[in-house]
Structure formats: C-alpha cells, structure tokens
Design a protein around this motif. Structure first.
Motif, PDB file in Angstrom:
ATOM      1  N   MET A   1      10.321  -9.745   3.056  1.00  0.00           N
ATOM      2  CA  MET A   1       9.539 -10.938   3.383  1.00  0.00           C
ATOM      3  C   MET A   1      10.447 -12.167   3.488  1.00  0.00           C
ATOM      4  O   MET A   1      10.274 -13.006   4.383  1.00  0.00           O
ATOM      5  N   GLU A   2      11.415 -12.273   2.592  1.00  0.00           N
ATOM      6  CA  GLU A   2      12.341 -13.398   2.643  1.00  0.00           C
ATOM      7  C   GLU A   2      13.203 -13.335   3.907  1.00  0.00           C
ATOM      8  O   GLU A   2      13.498 -14.373   4.514  1.00  0.00           O
ATOM      9  N   THR A   3      13.615 -12.120   4.291  1.00  0.00           N
ATOM     10  CA  THR A   3      14.391 -11.961   5.522  1.00  0.00           C
ATOM     11  C   THR A   3      13.587 -12.385   6.741  1.00  0.00           C
ATOM     12  O   THR A   3      14.094 -13.055   7.650  1.00  0.00           O
TER      13      THR A   3
ATOM     14  N   VAL B   1       1.034 -11.771  -1.826  1.00  0.00           N
ATOM     15  CA  VAL B   1       1.280 -10.324  -1.746  1.00  0.00           C
ATOM     16  C   VAL B   1       2.074  -9.853  -2.958  1.00  0.00           C
ATOM     17  O   VAL B   1       1.772  -8.801  -3.552  1.00  0.00           O
ATOM     18  N   GLN B   2       3.080 -10.614  -3.346  1.00  0.00           N
ATOM     19  CA  GLN B   2       3.866 -10.228  -4.521  1.00  0.00           C
ATOM     20  C   GLN B   2       3.001 -10.238  -5.782  1.00  0.00           C
ATOM     21  O   GLN B   2       3.153  -9.379  -6.660  1.00  0.00           O
ATOM     22  N   ALA B   3       2.080 -11.224  -5.873  1.00  0.00           N
ATOM     23  CA  ALA B   3       1.199 -11.291  -7.036  1.00  0.00           C
ATOM     24  C   ALA B   3       0.236 -10.111  -7.054  1.00  0.00           C
ATOM     25  O   ALA B   3      -0.060  -9.558  -8.122  1.00  0.00           O
TER      26      ALA B   3
ATOM     27  N   VAL C   1       0.832  -1.209   0.000  1.00  0.00           N
ATOM     28  CA  VAL C   1       0.000   0.000   0.000  1.00  0.00           C
ATOM     29  C   VAL C   1       0.862   1.254   0.000  1.00  0.00           C
ATOM     30  O   VAL C   1       0.515   2.262  -0.645  1.00  0.00           O
ATOM     31  N   ASP C   2       1.999   1.217   0.682  1.00  0.00           N
ATOM     32  CA  ASP C   2       2.904   2.369   0.759  1.00  0.00           C
ATOM     33  C   ASP C   2       3.788   2.504  -0.483  1.00  0.00           C
ATOM     34  O   ASP C   2       4.727   3.318  -0.491  1.00  0.00           O
ATOM     35  N   SER C   3       3.501   1.692  -1.502  1.00  0.00           N
ATOM     36  CA  SER C   3       4.231   1.751  -2.787  1.00  0.00           C
ATOM     37  C   SER C   3       5.722   1.464  -2.626  1.00  0.00           C
ATOM     38  O   SER C   3       6.569   2.070  -3.297  1.00  0.00           O
ATOM     39  N   THR C   4       6.058   0.563  -1.735  1.00  0.00           N
ATOM     40  CA  THR C   4       7.447   0.135  -1.574  1.00  0.00           C
ATOM     41  C   THR C   4       7.888  -0.638  -2.810  1.00  0.00           C
ATOM     42  O   THR C   4       7.099  -1.368  -3.416  1.00  0.00           O
ATOM     43  N   ASP C   5       9.138  -0.474  -3.187  1.00  0.00           N
ATOM     44  CA  ASP C   5       9.671  -1.148  -4.362  1.00  0.00           C
ATOM     45  C   ASP C   5       9.452  -2.661  -4.250  1.00  0.00           C
ATOM     46  O   ASP C   5       9.720  -3.262  -3.194  1.00  0.00           O
ATOM     47  N   PRO C   6       8.947  -3.315  -5.302  1.00  0.00           N
ATOM     48  CA  PRO C   6       8.656  -4.756  -5.247  1.00  0.00           C
ATOM     49  C   PRO C   6       9.838  -5.610  -4.821  1.00  0.00           C
ATOM     50  O   PRO C   6       9.670  -6.594  -4.092  1.00  0.00           O
TER      51      PRO C   6
END
Length: 282
Positions: free
Chosen positions: A139-141, A236-238, A127-132
């Motif tokens: 998320m992986e971390t 979420v990535q999708a 929602v905050d337009s963070t870079d994909p």
C-alpha cells in the motif's frame, strides 16, 4: 463538473479584454469602450516566440508521453469526481463490522463490489491472508508511485510557468535590438516596439492564467487523493489487526482536516436508533 476552474478562466480573460478595450476619449475625457484596441495587442511574431519557445523548451525538458497526458489533466480539471472521505470511512467501518462478526474470509463477496481499485486490491490482500507487513509495504509503494506521478505532472506545468515569462523577455530583447538597429526606419519602429512589449504580456499571461493555475489545481486534486488513500490504508490495516469498528471509525475521523465538518452515525442511548452527532470541528 468543476465550475471554479471554468469561472476562473472566463473571469480572468474577460477582465483583461475589457481592460484593454476601455479607454479615455481625448475629446471629452469620458471613458469609452473601443473593441478596436484589441488589434493592437495581437502580434503573430510575439505569439510564435512565447508559445513556440515555451512548447519547444517543454519538449526538451520532458518526454513526449507528458504531452499525451495533457487531455487527461484537463479532464481532471473539469470533470473530477471528488470522493467523500466520510463515505469511505463508513464503508470501511462496515467491512470492519463484517470481519469482526464473521471473519476476514466473509469479506470476499463484498470486496468484489468495491469500486475504488486501491481499496479493492488492499482488502483482497487481507482476505487472502497476506502478511500484514507485506500489505503495509504494498500500500505504501502504491501511494509512493502515485506521489511520483502527480509530482511529475505538477512539475510539467510549473516548468511551463517558468519558461513562458523567460521567452517573453527574450521576445522583448529581440524587439529592442531590432528597434535600436533600425531607428532610421520609421515604418519598422511600431512593429519592433510591439514585439518588445507584447511578448512580455503574453509570457506573463501564459504563466499566471494557464500554467500556474493548472499546477495548483492538480496539487489540490493530489491532496484529495492522498487523503482518500491514507484513510483506506489505515482502515485496511486496522481491519487486518482486528481492531474494534468503533475504534477504527474514531481513528479514521482523526485523519480528516480540521476544517472539514464531521457528522457520523451514533447510537442514541434511549431508543437504540441512529442519529447524527457533530464533533464540533470548524
């Protein structure tokens, strides 16, 4: 409440105790039930060697913080609330539909109602337009950190399952040494023989009825949580990539184990209402 853990421990202890108390009468040859046999298997010295030695070895191997987490581990064993992957998929698909119709910013109000902290944090970044790429890395971390925490917890109990039989063998050696050194003292023969044999029993019991089962159950809990986080991360990535909600649903269901029955809501062709369909997984 996880009944399998409770039933397993009670069943194991009861069967061992009953086996100890069952015996054969020397007069009639019939099987008898003798509770007094339990006293022959109680030896404070053996308990001190096995339980004390195992605890001491774990204290040397791990920081004190690990022992403070033991109550939390038992809470997970008995009161674990299993997440339903299919419910999570349904929730993600609803977010995907909302984002596709009204845009990603429209998710902010609904995200605040999400209970899962990992899903909430991940969706807020979208929602905050963070870079994909940054979203994926964060998320992986988070998943890697969880993997490390859970591996350390499992390793704690697996180490205990190694130490307990080893100290049982140490107790056996102590009993045998004392036995051989006091063969002329008939009064000490019985006590030394008890220490020699019972410590091995105590060590095996601790390893196979306590430590290994706890480690195995924590591993099961870990795999359940990994699946949940993997579904959330992929979904979420999708959503951020703008994928079609139907495609996201199909993609997420492919992540489920093959032995998990899959029932999803699908549009019926005739009336446009919702009906369940089964994809045939076994």
């Amino acid at each position: 409440m996880d009944l399998s853990t409770i039933i397993g421990w009670i069943l194991g202890v009861v069967l061992i105790l009953v086996s100890i108390m069952l015996g054969e009468s020397p007069e009639t040859g019939a099987t008898t039930f003798t509770p007094g046999n339990l006293m022959a298997f109680f030896d404070p010295a053996s308990i001190a060697i096995v339980l004390g030695g195992t605890t001491a070895a774990l204290l040397v191997s791990y920081p004190l913080e690990f022992f403070k987490k033991i109550p939390k581990h038992f809470k997970i064993l008995f009161k674990h609330k299993k997440e339903d992957p299919k419910e999570i998929i349904t929730e993600i698909v609803e977010f995907a539909k909302e984002a596709r119709i009204n845009g990603l910013l429209a998710l902010e109000e609904k995200v605040n109602e999400v209970k899962d902290p990992f899903m909430k944090k991940s969706l807020m970044m979208v929602v905050d337009s963070t870079d994909p790429e940054k979203v994926r890395q964060l998320m992986e971390t988070e998943m890697d950190n969880m993997e490390d925490r859970h591996s350390q917890a499992q390793g704690f109990y697996l180490k205990g399952s190694d130490y307990a039989p080893a100290f049982g063998m140490i107790g056996t050696l102590i009993g045998l040494i004392n036995l051989l050194g006091n063969l002329s003292d008939s009064d000490s023969l019985a006590s030394n023989m008890a220490v020699a044999l019972i410590t091995t029993l105590y060590g095996s019991f601790l390893a196979n009825m306590l430590f290994k089962p706890i480690a195995a159950k924590l591993k099961t809990r870990h795999e359940e949580e990994v699946l949940t986080m993997l579904i959330i991360s992929t979904g979420v990535q999708a959503i951020q990539d703008g994928d079609n909600p139907n495609f996201i649903e199909e993609k997420l269901y492919k992540l489920l184990p093959k032995n998990m029955p899959v029932r999803r809501i699908a549009k019926s062709k005739g009336k446009g209402d919702d009906s369940f369909e089964d994809d045939g997984r076994i």
